[in-house]
Write an enzyme that holds these catalytic residues in place. Structure first.
Site, mmCIF file in Angstrom:
data_model
loop_
_atom_site.group_PDB
_atom_site.id
_atom_site.type_symbol
_atom_site.label_atom_id
_atom_site.label_comp_id
_atom_site.label_asym_id
_atom_site.label_seq_id
_atom_site.Cartn_x
_atom_site.Cartn_y
_atom_site.Cartn_z
ATOM 1 N N PRO A 151 64.309 14.097 17.243
ATOM 2 C CA PRO A 151 65.415 13.415 17.923
ATOM 3 C C PRO A 151 65.099 11.939 18.164
ATOM 4 O O PRO A 151 65.982 11.124 18.371
ATOM 5 C CB PRO A 151 65.541 14.167 19.254
ATOM 6 C CG PRO A 151 64.755 15.412 19.104
ATOM 7 C CD PRO A 151 63.767 15.204 18.018
ATOM 8 N N GLU A 194 57.350 20.739 21.990
ATOM 9 C CA GLU A 194 57.671 19.367 22.410
ATOM 10 C C GLU A 194 57.353 18.367 21.302
ATOM 11 O O GLU A 194 57.353 17.158 21.531
ATOM 12 C CB GLU A 194 56.865 19.016 23.675
ATOM 13 C CG GLU A 194 57.284 19.817 24.899
ATOM 14 C CD GLU A 194 58.768 19.665 25.190
ATOM 15 O OE1 GLU A 194 59.452 20.691 25.323
ATOM 16 O OE2 GLU A 194 59.245 18.511 25.249
ATOM 17 N N ARG A 248 71.954 17.142 -3.599
ATOM 18 C CA ARG A 248 73.264 17.042 -4.259
ATOM 19 C C ARG A 248 73.440 15.677 -4.940
ATOM 20 O O ARG A 248 74.335 15.519 -5.772
ATOM 21 C CB ARG A 248 74.396 17.286 -3.275
ATOM 22 C CG ARG A 248 74.534 16.261 -2.170
ATOM 23 C CD ARG A 248 75.605 16.668 -1.189
ATOM 24 N NE ARG A 248 76.919 16.638 -1.774
ATOM 25 C CZ ARG A 248 77.653 15.533 -1.913
ATOM 26 N NH1 ARG A 248 77.164 14.356 -1.554
ATOM 27 N NH2 ARG A 248 78.881 15.578 -2.422
ATOM 28 N N ASP A 265 82.353 10.555 -1.943
ATOM 29 C CA ASP A 265 81.904 11.154 -0.686
ATOM 30 C C ASP A 265 82.313 10.287 0.494
ATOM 31 O O ASP A 265 82.429 9.064 0.370
ATOM 32 C CB ASP A 265 80.366 11.178 -0.660
ATOM 33 C CG ASP A 265 79.791 12.354 -1.413
ATOM 34 O OD1 ASP A 265 80.563 13.263 -1.756
ATOM 35 O OD2 ASP A 265 78.589 12.338 -1.663
#
Ligand SMILES: NC(=S)c1ccno1
Length: 239
Positions: free
Chosen positions: A85, A112, A154, A169
């Site tokens: 994160p 963590e 992809r 896209d």
């Protein structure tokens, strides 16, 4: 492209061998190795974590386990990717960067996170990216790896049936993709926009561009703000 994933839950990465990615592997376009971090433990309990220095909740994954694992899996060509994160945003642009690499290694943290010295030490030998797939916290990096690998694979030549597919896209031109429709022409009293059935491709392309601009303005105005003036043409109406 060679992709290696180090994790304490190898079974989490089973989807990598399914569907589109499975076909890319069968075609030899991608090779995938999944490695159980616990194979590098030395104790009977196969411990991979310990309490954090400085106190605090949870456990931190041990450098003296991760280090030898990455020493064995990484090469001089490796781009090491650590989903976290606290990482820089993983975007379509970053996906294109990764699609040009020959060897991606993913380190899946749990608990963590991983002792920071693992990243600091690896950065002495290979390129390391700490990346985030979004501003939320998962239980581990494995789900993020599945998302990143799919977004990257992809883009590889031969993986998508139609090589032009990703040319339109979302984000390809810095904007969100507009709406798509297929048969039937009317469904639950909802009709396909007439312009899409007109056969007039100039009008269709204009309509699609307008829809893309409007959707981006409504949902992601930040994307518009970051586009250079030359990204817009004289026909783009003032929103
Ligand atoms: N947002 C990301 S990438 C993440 C990894 C682990 N938890 O959240």
């Amino acid at each position: 492209m060679q992709i290696d994933v180090v994790t304490i839950f190898p079974e989490y990465l089973a989807p990598l061998r399914a569907a589109l990615l499975g076909k890319a592997i069968d075609k030899g376009l991608i090779s995938v190795g999944v490695h159980d971090l616990r194979d590098w433990t030395q104790d009977v309990h196969k411990a991979v974590d310990d309490s954090p220095y400085g106190g605090g909740p949870g456990m931190v994954m041990k450098a003296d386990i991760w280090g030898p694992a990455l020493d064995d899996v990484c090469t001089d060509e490796t781009r090491l990717i650590v989903p976290t994160p606290a990482g820089r945003p993983f975007t379509q642009e970053v996906a294109h960067e990764y699609a040009n690499e020959s060897h991606l290694v993913f380190a899946c943290g749990r608990y963590e996170g991983i002792d920071q010295r693992v990243v600091d030490d690896a950065a002495r030998r290979v390129r390391v990216d700490e990346v985030s797939i979004g501003d939320y916290v998962l239980v581990g990096g494995e789900v993020a790896v599945l998302a990143i690998v799919e977004a990257v694979a992809r883009l590889l030549p031969g993986v998508l049936g139609n090589p032009k597919s990703h040319a339109e896209d979302s984000f390809q031109d810095g904007l969100l993709e507009g709406p798509s429709y297929t048969r039937p022409e009317v469904w639950r009293e909802l009709a396909v926009p007439d312009v899409l059935r007109s056969g007039n491709h100039r009008l269709i392309n204009r309509w699609r561009r307008d829809q893309s601009l409007a959707r981006t303005f409504e949902r992601r105005p930040d994307l518009l703000e970051s586009l250079p003036a030359e990204a817009f043409d004289k026909h783009d109406r003032a929103l």
